[in-house]
Structures are given as C-alpha cells and as structure tokens.
Design a protein around this motif. Structure first.
Motif, PDB file in Angstrom:
ATOM      1  N   UNK A 168      75.763  75.350  30.472  1.00 47.81           N
ATOM      2  CA  UNK A 168      75.534  75.159  29.372  1.00 47.81           C
ATOM      3  C   UNK A 168      76.764  74.902  28.803  1.00 47.81           C
ATOM      4  N   UNK A 169      78.065  75.908  28.259  1.00 42.44           N
ATOM      5  CA  UNK A 169      79.375  75.841  27.729  1.00 42.44           C
ATOM      6  C   UNK A 169      80.118  74.133  28.184  1.00 42.44           C
ATOM      7  N   UNK A 170      79.297  74.640  29.839  1.00 46.61           N
ATOM      8  CA  UNK A 170      80.839  73.628  30.253  1.00 46.61           C
ATOM      9  C   UNK A 170      80.797  71.886  29.040  1.00 46.61           C
ATOM     10  N   UNK A 171      79.149  72.030  29.269  1.00 49.76           N
ATOM     11  CA  UNK A 171      78.427  70.593  28.620  1.00 49.76           C
ATOM     12  C   UNK A 171      78.759  70.905  27.537  1.00 49.76           C
ATOM     13  N   UNK A 172      78.269  71.528  26.929  1.00 51.07           N
ATOM     14  CA  UNK A 172      79.313  71.991  25.305  1.00 51.07           C
ATOM     15  C   UNK A 172      80.122  71.410  24.939  1.00 51.07           C
ATOM     16  N   UNK A 173      81.079  72.076  25.846  1.00 55.69           N
ATOM     17  CA  UNK A 173      82.406  71.570  25.868  1.00 55.69           C
ATOM     18  C   UNK A 173      82.800  69.915  26.439  1.00 55.69           C
ATOM     19  N   UNK A 174      82.250  69.489  26.887  1.00 52.43           N
ATOM     20  CA  UNK A 174      82.427  68.207  27.897  1.00 52.43           C
ATOM     21  C   UNK A 174      82.161  67.185  26.282  1.00 52.43           C
ATOM     22  N   UNK A 175      81.077  67.317  26.051  1.00 52.76           N
ATOM     23  CA  UNK A 175      80.417  67.157  24.672  1.00 52.76           C
ATOM     24  C   UNK A 175      81.268  67.023  23.061  1.00 52.76           C
ATOM     25  N   UNK A 176      81.778  68.095  22.640  1.00 55.49           N
ATOM     26  CA  UNK A 176      83.013  67.838  22.117  1.00 55.49           C
ATOM     27  C   UNK A 176      84.036  66.985  22.075  1.00 55.49           C
ATOM     28  N   UNK A 177      85.093  67.246  23.401  1.00 54.01           N
ATOM     29  CA  UNK A 177      85.234  66.399  24.372  1.00 54.01           C
ATOM     30  C   UNK A 177      85.150  64.483  23.824  1.00 54.01           C
ATOM     31  N   UNK A 178      84.440  64.602  23.949  1.00 60.67           N
ATOM     32  CA  UNK A 178      83.813  62.749  24.098  1.00 60.67           C
ATOM     33  C   UNK A 178      83.498  62.596  22.446  1.00 60.67           C
ATOM     34  N   UNK A 179      82.992  63.758  21.651  1.00 56.58           N
ATOM     35  CA  UNK A 179      83.115  63.617  20.539  1.00 56.58           C
ATOM     36  C   UNK A 179      84.228  63.641  19.274  1.00 56.58           C
ATOM     37  N   UNK A 180      85.735  64.044  19.736  1.00 58.17           N
ATOM     38  CA  UNK A 180      87.022  64.042  19.324  1.00 58.17           C
ATOM     39  C   UNK A 180      87.294  63.071  19.757  1.00 58.17           C
ATOM     40  N   UNK A 181      87.533  62.518  21.091  1.00 60.36           N
ATOM     41  CA  UNK A 181      88.013  61.473  21.935  1.00 60.36           C
ATOM     42  C   UNK A 181      87.363  59.837  21.451  1.00 60.36           C
ATOM     43  N   UNK A 182      85.844  59.761  20.713  1.00 59.01           N
ATOM     44  CA  UNK A 182      85.327  58.557  19.904  1.00 59.01           C
ATOM     45  C   UNK A 182      86.365  58.903  18.414  1.00 59.01           C
ATOM     46  N   UNK A 183      86.235  59.306  17.618  1.00 60.45           N
ATOM     47  CA  UNK A 183      86.039  59.881  16.725  1.00 60.45           C
ATOM     48  C   UNK A 183      87.765  59.137  16.838  1.00 60.45           C
ATOM     49  N   UNK A 184      88.822  59.791  17.742  1.00 55.60           N
ATOM     50  CA  UNK A 184      89.895  58.867  17.887  1.00 55.60           C
ATOM     51  C   UNK A 184      90.266  57.614  17.835  1.00 55.60           C
ATOM     52  N   UNK A 185      89.506  56.927  19.205  1.00 54.18           N
ATOM     53  CA  UNK A 185      89.324  55.760  19.260  1.00 54.18           C
ATOM     54  C   UNK A 185      88.850  54.880  17.764  1.00 54.18           C
ATOM     55  N   UNK A 186      88.195  55.138  17.221  1.00 52.51           N
ATOM     56  CA  UNK A 186      87.569  54.497  16.279  1.00 52.51           C
ATOM     57  C   UNK A 186      87.675  54.727  14.790  1.00 52.51           C
ATOM     58  N   UNK A 187      88.364  56.422  14.343  1.00 55.63           N
ATOM     59  CA  UNK A 187      88.495  56.184  12.994  1.00 55.63           C
ATOM     60  C   UNK A 187      87.391  56.750  12.285  1.00 55.63           C
ATOM     61  N   UNK A 188      86.061  56.743  12.907  1.00 63.80           N
ATOM     62  CA  UNK A 188      85.004  57.617  12.577  1.00 63.80           C
ATOM     63  C   UNK A 188      84.995  58.339  13.052  1.00 63.80           C
ATOM     64  N   UNK A 189      84.191  60.008  12.931  1.00 63.31           N
ATOM     65  CA  UNK A 189      84.034  61.145  12.714  1.00 63.31           C
ATOM     66  C   UNK A 189      82.241  61.239  13.207  1.00 63.31           C
ATOM     67  N   UNK A 190      82.178  61.139  14.046  1.00 64.22           N
ATOM     68  CA  UNK A 190      80.367  61.473  14.575  1.00 64.22           C
ATOM     69  C   UNK A 190      80.138  63.044  13.975  1.00 64.22           C
ATOM     70  N   UNK A 191      78.722  62.079  13.051  1.00 62.90           N
ATOM     71  CA  UNK A 191      78.816  63.132  12.482  1.00 62.90           C
ATOM     72  C   UNK A 191      76.924  63.973  13.341  1.00 62.90           C
ATOM     73  N   UNK A 192      77.054  65.226  13.835  1.00 62.09           N
ATOM     74  CA  UNK A 192      75.603  65.156  14.253  1.00 62.09           C
ATOM     75  C   UNK A 192      74.189  65.169  14.191  1.00 62.09           C
ATOM     76  N   UNK A 193      73.390  65.161  14.861  1.00 61.98           N
ATOM     77  CA  UNK A 193      71.971  65.002  13.532  1.00 61.98           C
ATOM     78  C   UNK A 193      71.478  66.644  13.409  1.00 61.98           C
ATOM     79  N   UNK A 194      71.468  66.828  12.480  1.00 61.13           N
ATOM     80  CA  UNK A 194      70.347  68.418  11.293  1.00 61.13           C
ATOM     81  C   UNK A 194      69.353  68.362  12.275  1.00 61.13           C
ATOM     82  N   UNK A 195      69.262  69.180  12.492  1.00 63.51           N
ATOM     83  CA  UNK A 195      67.786  69.401  12.955  1.00 63.51           C
ATOM     84  C   UNK A 195      66.836  71.119  12.339  1.00 63.51           C
ATOM     85  N   UNK A 196      65.657  70.099  12.250  1.00 63.66           N
ATOM     86  CA  UNK A 196      64.797  71.137  11.353  1.00 63.66           C
ATOM     87  C   UNK A 196      64.764  72.898  11.926  1.00 63.66           C
ATOM     88  N   UNK A 197      64.442  74.055  11.062  1.00 64.92           N
ATOM     89  CA  UNK A 197      64.139  74.722  11.765  1.00 64.92           C
ATOM     90  C   UNK A 197      63.060  75.020  12.738  1.00 64.92           C
TER      91      UNK A 197
END
Length: 101
Positions: free
Chosen positions: A72-101
């Motif tokens: 899970x930690x590795x997947x989280x790390x990879x997910x964060x890296x992919x989000x950062x890479x996508x944001x760098x390429x497109x200039x857009x910030x990927x906003x995570x979905x907010x989940x309810x309680x």
C-alpha cells in the motif's frame, strides 16, 4: 475429553459458531477430540499445543499485514509520483476526490 495433570477429565470447549467456516470448525473440533482421546494428550499439553498454533497463526497474519502495508505504501508513493508528473506535464494540479465519512 482431556485429562489434566492430576488425572481429572477436563472438557475443552470449541464453539464452531465463532468461526466464519463453522462446518469446517466443527469437523476440526471433532478430529481434535478424537486425537486427544487416541493419544491421551493431557489438558495442559493440549492447551499448550493450541496456544502455539494460535501464536503461529498470529505471526503469519502479522507478516501478511506487514506485506500488505508495504504494498500500500509503495502504491501510494507511485500514485503521488504520477500525480506530480501529470501536473508537471499539463500545468494542471490533480485534485483528489474528497470522500465522505
């Protein structure tokens, strides 16, 4: 029926309803009772055996839990890296979905 150190019979109780696989638990309990009768295993030896089996099961589950946490930690790390890479390429910030309680 197991026999304690003083030679008294001791009833060992297993509730198959405590298990998710109650039919299998009932069959195993019957087999265990037959094993105790056939071997003459004492109540204390039987108790020690059950404790050791439970400790072994807990150790195995703990190892599986640690492996899952690592994955899970590795997947989280990879997910964060992919989000950062996508944001760098497109200039857009990927906003995570907010989940309810």
């Amino acid at each position: 029926m197991a026999v304690d150190d003083q030679g008294r019979e001791r009833l060992q109780y297993i509730d198959p309803g405590d298990s998710r696989c109650s039919r299998l638990a009932a069959e195993l309990a019957d087999e265990w009772a037959e094993y105790i009768d056939a071997t003459g295993l004492s109540a204390s030896a039987s108790r020690d055996y059950v404790r050791a089996a439970k400790a072994q099961e807990c150790t195995q589950l703990e190892m599986k839990l640690k492996a899952a946490a690592t994955a899970i930690a590795a997947l989280h790390h990879d997910n964060e890296a992919l989000r950062a890479e996508l944001a760098d390429r497109t200039g857009h910030v990927v906003v995570p979905l907010v989940r309810g309680p």
